[in-house]
Scaffold this motif. Sequence first.
Motif, mmCIF file in Angstrom:
data_model
loop_
_atom_site.group_PDB
_atom_site.id
_atom_site.type_symbol
_atom_site.label_atom_id
_atom_site.label_comp_id
_atom_site.label_asym_id
_atom_site.label_seq_id
_atom_site.Cartn_x
_atom_site.Cartn_y
_atom_site.Cartn_z
ATOM 1 N N LYS A 204 0.863 -1.187 0.000
ATOM 2 C CA LYS A 204 0.000 0.000 0.000
ATOM 3 C C LYS A 204 0.895 1.230 0.000
ATOM 4 C CE LYS A 204 -4.067 -1.854 2.157
ATOM 5 N NZ LYS A 204 -4.980 -1.836 3.256
ATOM 6 N N GLY A 206 1.324 5.699 -0.655
ATOM 7 C CA GLY A 206 0.652 7.001 -0.655
ATOM 8 C C GLY A 206 0.930 7.748 -1.952
ATOM 9 N N ARG A 272 -1.417 13.050 2.455
ATOM 10 C CA ARG A 272 -1.283 14.046 3.520
ATOM 11 C C ARG A 272 -2.300 15.160 3.373
ATOM 12 N NH1 ARG A 272 4.931 13.447 4.704
ATOM 13 N NH2 ARG A 272 4.775 11.192 5.038
HETATM 14 N N1 GDD Z 1 5.890 7.678 4.966
HETATM 15 C C1 GDD Z 1 5.365 7.429 3.750
HETATM 16 N N2 GDD Z 1 4.819 6.197 3.513
HETATM 17 N N3 GDD Z 1 5.395 8.386 2.829
HETATM 18 C C2 GDD Z 1 4.870 8.096 1.593
HETATM 19 C C3 GDD Z 1 4.309 6.850 1.289
HETATM 20 C C4 GDD Z 1 4.274 5.849 2.297
HETATM 21 O O1 GDD Z 1 3.809 4.720 2.104
HETATM 22 N N4 GDD Z 1 3.893 6.888 -0.015
HETATM 23 C C5 GDD Z 1 4.199 8.092 -0.485
HETATM 24 N N5 GDD Z 1 4.789 8.846 0.472
HETATM 25 C C6 GDD Z 1 5.283 10.227 0.310
HETATM 26 C C7 GDD Z 1 4.842 11.240 1.353
HETATM 27 O O2 GDD Z 1 3.520 11.701 1.065
HETATM 28 C C8 GDD Z 1 5.914 12.332 1.164
HETATM 29 O O3 GDD Z 1 5.606 13.142 0.067
HETATM 30 C C9 GDD Z 1 7.169 11.528 0.803
HETATM 31 O O4 GDD Z 1 6.708 10.207 0.444
HETATM 32 C C10 GDD Z 1 8.204 11.430 1.905
HETATM 33 O O5 GDD Z 1 7.562 11.028 3.108
HETATM 34 P P1 GDD Z 1 8.365 10.598 4.428
HETATM 35 O O6 GDD Z 1 9.356 9.562 4.109
HETATM 36 O O7 GDD Z 1 7.332 10.279 5.471
HETATM 37 O O8 GDD Z 1 9.226 11.886 4.779
HETATM 38 P P2 GDD Z 1 8.863 13.402 5.059
HETATM 39 O O9 GDD Z 1 9.399 14.163 3.868
HETATM 40 O O10 GDD Z 1 7.452 13.613 5.373
HETATM 41 O O11 GDD Z 1 9.724 13.725 6.369
HETATM 42 C C11 GDD Z 1 10.998 13.119 6.578
HETATM 43 O O12 GDD Z 1 12.019 13.942 6.070
HETATM 44 C C12 GDD Z 1 12.152 15.218 6.724
HETATM 45 C C13 GDD Z 1 13.279 15.974 6.026
HETATM 46 O O13 GDD Z 1 14.492 15.379 6.290
HETATM 47 C C14 GDD Z 1 11.177 12.887 8.087
HETATM 48 O O14 GDD Z 1 12.335 12.085 8.273
HETATM 49 C C15 GDD Z 1 11.334 14.186 8.853
HETATM 50 O O15 GDD Z 1 11.680 13.913 10.212
HETATM 51 C C16 GDD Z 1 12.457 14.993 8.203
HETATM 52 O O16 GDD Z 1 12.600 16.257 8.843
#
Ligand code: GDD
Length: 317
Positions: A204, A206, A272
């Motif tokens: 699954k 996003g 999101r």
């Molecule tokens: N987590 C997640 N899971 N994100 C997904 C998925 C999924 O299955 N599918 C798509 N995404 C998309 C999110 O909508 C977002 O656009 C992108 O992948 C990155 O999501 P995350 O890995 O959750 O990271 P983040 O960008 O929201 O935040 C991370 O990076 C920041 C910058 O370094 C975190 O590590 C924060 O703590 C950090 O500050």
Amino acid sequence: MRILITGANGFVGRHLERELVSRNHEVFLGVKQIDKNEEIRRVKQSVDLNILDKEQVKSVIAFVKPDVIFHLAAQSNVMQSWDDPTYTLTTNIIGTVNIVEVVGELSLSTKIITIGSSEEYGITAKYTNKLTESSPCLPQNPYAISKFAAGEIAQQIAKKYHLNHIHVRPFNHFGPGQQEGFVISDFASKIARIEAGLASNSIKVGYLEAERDFTDVRDIIDAYVLLIESVVPNGIYNIGSGVSRSISEVLDYLIELADVPIDIEIDYDKYRISEVKNIVGDSNKVQQAIDWKPEHDFKDSLKDTLNWWRASVTVEI
Ligand code: GDD
Ligand code: A2R
């Protein structure tokens, strides 16, 4: 140097500890709650440190008298910040205030490194090709707001007490040891479970159109360490690869590495409330300050992450 890490049991803290110890620094691990089952060496070096308990923060910092504090402790997950904005804002802002104020109140010459986020730039990323430290911050989720506020208040308290303070804004980082809740670990953990026969062969996902600037955590750590081992002016530093990669490209690479066929299922619950499509950084300032650039090959880092998950799920069986 004597170095205190807050949030030392987290993903980045464990990598940072290893690197600092290998460079002969004396490292103190601030952890919210010491786990007595941890490896003995780690327990010996650990101190109970809940950043929301100012008295405890004061007694730990007075005891350690660190040359450097890496303030990593945080609620670090963007999605969770929507589930509990109060917890996120309190931990990330008040926790930071406590650390910086205590150093000032104790009149220590400790250098403080606060960890912000590329998320602080928020909506500005939509109108900017590569974000620099002077790009306006217009954060648009509770996590991003907390990190921006933490950086701003830390700078002001540091000014009040004449402290050395650096606020870093790392872009997305990943690697072995990162828990689920972040995109690459979410995908890699599912693939590892499917390969081990622990899950059906569908992942699954996003929003796949998003584009992010990904760096191996070990390269991010190198930059953190160089920032304290070099003479660097106080201020804000972006840290990232400068390369934009779509989440669908990342997913394709991981699927190529899988030993079994993988189906993809869009899960709109993973979308999101507000999403910036493309967040990419300009890290020239840090590159010039410490002569740093990421060394790890992206696909090799994905492989390392997937292999870490393969080993972790084997333990689950
Ligand atoms: N987590 C997640 N899971 N994100 C997904 C998925 C999924 O299955 N599918 C798509 N995404 C998309 C999110 O909508 C977002 O656009 C992108 O992948 C990155 O999501 P995350 O890995 O959750 O990271 P983040 O960008 O929201 O935040 C991370 O990076 C920041 C910058 O370094 C975190 O590590 C924060 O703590 C950090 O500050
Ligand atoms: O909540 P827990 O038990 O998972 O502990 C987390 C810890 N932490 C705290 N430590 C002390 N006092 C608190 N009140 C407190 N609240 C949370 O911070 C966890 O061990 C650590 C954060 O680790 P991770 O969530 O794995 O984050 P990661 O990826 O290591 O990021 C390090 C820094 C964070 O400031 C991020 O926002 C930034 O880099 O990207």
